[in-house]
Design a protein around this motif. Structure first.
Motif, PDB file in Angstrom:
ATOM      1  N   LYS A   1     -20.046 109.560   6.739  1.00 30.46           N
ATOM      2  CA  LYS A   1     -19.762 108.879   8.207  1.00 30.46           C
ATOM      3  C   LYS A   1     -18.753 109.902   9.097  1.00 30.46           C
ATOM      4  O   LYS A   1     -19.015 109.865  10.379  1.00 30.46           O
ATOM      5  CB  LYS A   1     -19.008 107.657   7.939  1.00 30.46           C
ATOM      6  N   GLU A   2     -18.014 110.768   8.649  1.00 34.06           N
ATOM      7  CA  GLU A   2     -17.477 111.909   9.126  1.00 34.06           C
ATOM      8  C   GLU A   2     -18.303 112.823   9.908  1.00 34.06           C
ATOM      9  O   GLU A   2     -18.308 113.079  11.040  1.00 34.06           O
ATOM     10  CB  GLU A   2     -16.518 112.476   8.550  1.00 34.06           C
ATOM     11  N   LEU A   3     -19.216 113.339   9.126  1.00 31.94           N
ATOM     12  CA  LEU A   3     -20.291 114.186   9.382  1.00 31.94           C
ATOM     13  C   LEU A   3     -21.091 113.526  10.656  1.00 31.94           C
ATOM     14  O   LEU A   3     -21.675 114.245  11.678  1.00 31.94           O
ATOM     15  CB  LEU A   3     -21.138 114.769   8.398  1.00 31.94           C
ATOM     16  N   ALA A   4     -21.383 112.283  10.384  1.00 30.58           N
ATOM     17  CA  ALA A   4     -22.400 111.555  11.139  1.00 30.58           C
ATOM     18  C   ALA A   4     -21.783 111.500  13.075  1.00 30.58           C
ATOM     19  O   ALA A   4     -22.540 111.433  13.706  1.00 30.58           O
ATOM     20  CB  ALA A   4     -22.477 110.166  10.970  1.00 30.58           C
ATOM     21  N   LYS A   5     -20.490 111.765  13.003  1.00 30.30           N
ATOM     22  CA  LYS A   5     -19.777 111.850  14.339  1.00 30.30           C
ATOM     23  C   LYS A   5     -20.381 113.024  15.139  1.00 30.30           C
ATOM     24  O   LYS A   5     -20.164 112.834  16.387  1.00 30.30           O
ATOM     25  CB  LYS A   5     -18.186 111.800  14.104  1.00 30.30           C
ATOM     26  N   PHE A   6     -21.229 113.955  14.506  1.00 26.80           N
ATOM     27  CA  PHE A   6     -21.560 115.132  15.489  1.00 26.80           C
ATOM     28  C   PHE A   6     -22.865 114.505  16.192  1.00 26.80           C
ATOM     29  O   PHE A   6     -23.003 115.089  17.150  1.00 26.80           O
ATOM     30  CB  PHE A   6     -22.071 116.164  14.329  1.00 26.80           C
ATOM     31  N   ALA A   7     -23.311 113.463  15.866  1.00 26.38           N
ATOM     32  CA  ALA A   7     -24.732 112.764  16.429  1.00 26.38           C
ATOM     33  C   ALA A   7     -24.345 112.100  17.611  1.00 26.38           C
ATOM     34  O   ALA A   7     -23.374 111.768  18.049  1.00 26.38           O
ATOM     35  CB  ALA A   7     -25.214 111.886  15.607  1.00 26.38           C
ATOM     36  N   ASN A   8     -25.370 112.185  18.695  1.00 26.78           N
ATOM     37  CA  ASN A   8     -25.148 111.538  19.819  1.00 26.78           C
ATOM     38  C   ASN A   8     -25.597 109.785  19.484  1.00 26.78           C
ATOM     39  O   ASN A   8     -24.895 109.216  20.239  1.00 26.78           O
ATOM     40  CB  ASN A   8     -26.332 111.638  20.958  1.00 26.78           C
ATOM     41  N   LYS A   9     -26.196 109.740  18.461  1.00 25.03           N
ATOM     42  CA  LYS A   9     -26.614 108.369  18.067  1.00 25.03           C
ATOM     43  C   LYS A   9     -26.446 108.128  16.839  1.00 25.03           C
ATOM     44  O   LYS A   9     -27.242 108.846  15.911  1.00 25.03           O
ATOM     45  CB  LYS A   9     -27.846 107.804  18.739  1.00 25.03           C
ATOM     46  N   ILE A  10     -25.941 106.999  16.190  1.00 22.90           N
ATOM     47  CA  ILE A  10     -25.761 106.687  14.987  1.00 22.90           C
ATOM     48  C   ILE A  10     -26.339 105.500  14.346  1.00 22.90           C
ATOM     49  O   ILE A  10     -26.158 104.518  15.223  1.00 22.90           O
ATOM     50  CB  ILE A  10     -24.302 106.736  14.432  1.00 22.90           C
ATOM     51  N   TYR A  11     -27.360 105.431  13.633  1.00 21.85           N
ATOM     52  CA  TYR A  11     -28.048 104.288  13.266  1.00 21.85           C
ATOM     53  C   TYR A  11     -27.742 103.787  11.741  1.00 21.85           C
ATOM     54  O   TYR A  11     -27.808 104.631  10.928  1.00 21.85           O
ATOM     55  CB  TYR A  11     -29.506 104.223  13.372  1.00 21.85           C
TER      56      TYR A  11
END
Ligand code: ADP
Ligand code: ADP
Length: 207
Positions: A189-199
């Motif tokens: 979830k930490e790495l997912a913060k790089f994204a514009n959108k998280i699904y």
């Protein structure tokens, strides 16, 4: 750029994905998060044409996947893949591994790409002479050598320590900023913060 409508996928009688709707724009950085077995890989496989959905439609720049005639050419020109395990060939050098993905790539093109990834000094090394993080950057180079419009990455950092993981996501972020669409599955979830959108994919569904 990519549109998925009512995607449902069964493996035999087992439901893996149910009624997924997604719209992904050019240059977006999308992260799919979710527990192991939630359906992330299945969704990436459908979006990358590696798997046909049981039902539903997928469009790439208004082309329905069902209407694509030359699927190999479609993948080669549009989609670059990165996996958890780098799948480099051990008896080929870094340069030769990259050439496998694009035999027409010139030495200059390969050098310049490796330079962006800060591994230009590894050109003539063999995979077992470089670190895990370096190998994954070579795998990224291999995915990029055809200048694909979309990069699809399935747990690309699943096998890396946190420093190398961060580095891979920074590279993906930069790529998205220069117009490449990025779709990544991760359970981090930490790495997912790089994204514009998280699904979040849960039990084969996105809420
Ligand atoms: P994730 O990538 O989130 O771990 P998957 O898409 O791999 O999830 O898996 C979703 C579901 O589909 C799981 O229940 C998994 O066991 C099942 N599944 C995945 N691949 C296959 C396959 N090739 N054959 C049968 N079932 C599969
Ligand atoms: P894998 O087999 O999982 O791709 P390795 O076994 O090559 O990864 O590497 C495990 C760790 O050991 C890496 O994270 C890296 O830090 C270190 N390592 C291995 N080989 C080298 C090397 N040639 N130079 C520097 N570090 C290395």
């Amino acid at each position: 750029m990519i549109k998925a409508l009512n995607l449902t996928h069964y493996y035999n009688k087992d439901l893996a994905l149910e009624n997924i709707n997604l719209e992904i724009n050019k240059g977006e950085f999308i992260c799919l998060i979710g527990e192991s077995g939630s359906g992330k890989s299945t969704l990436l496989s459908l979006l990358s044409t590696l798997l046909k959905p049981t039902s539903g439609e997928i469009f790439f720049e208004n082309t329905n996947y069902k209407d694509i005639k030359d699927i190999d050419n479609f993948r080669k020109t549009n989609v670059g893949f990165i996996f958890q395990f780098h799948y480099l060939i051990n008896y080929l050098t870094v340069k030769e591994n990259i050439k496998l993905a694009n035999e027409k790539a010139t030495n200059d093109e390969i050098y310049n790409l490796l330079k962006i990834l800060k591994i230009e000094n590894l050109l003539d090394k063999y995979p077992n002479e470089i670190s895990g993080g370096q190998k994954q950057r070579v795998a990224i180079a291999r995915a990029l050598i055809n200048k694909p419009k979309v990069i699809i990455a399935d747990e690309p950092t699943g096998n890396l320590d946190s420093k190398n993981s961060l580095n891979v996501f920074e590279i993906l972020k930069k790529l998205s900023e220069s117009g490449t669409t990025i779709i990544v599955a991760t359970h981090d979830k930490e790495l997912a913060k790089f994204a514009n959108k998280i699904y979040e994919v849960k039990d084969g569904k996105i809420n």
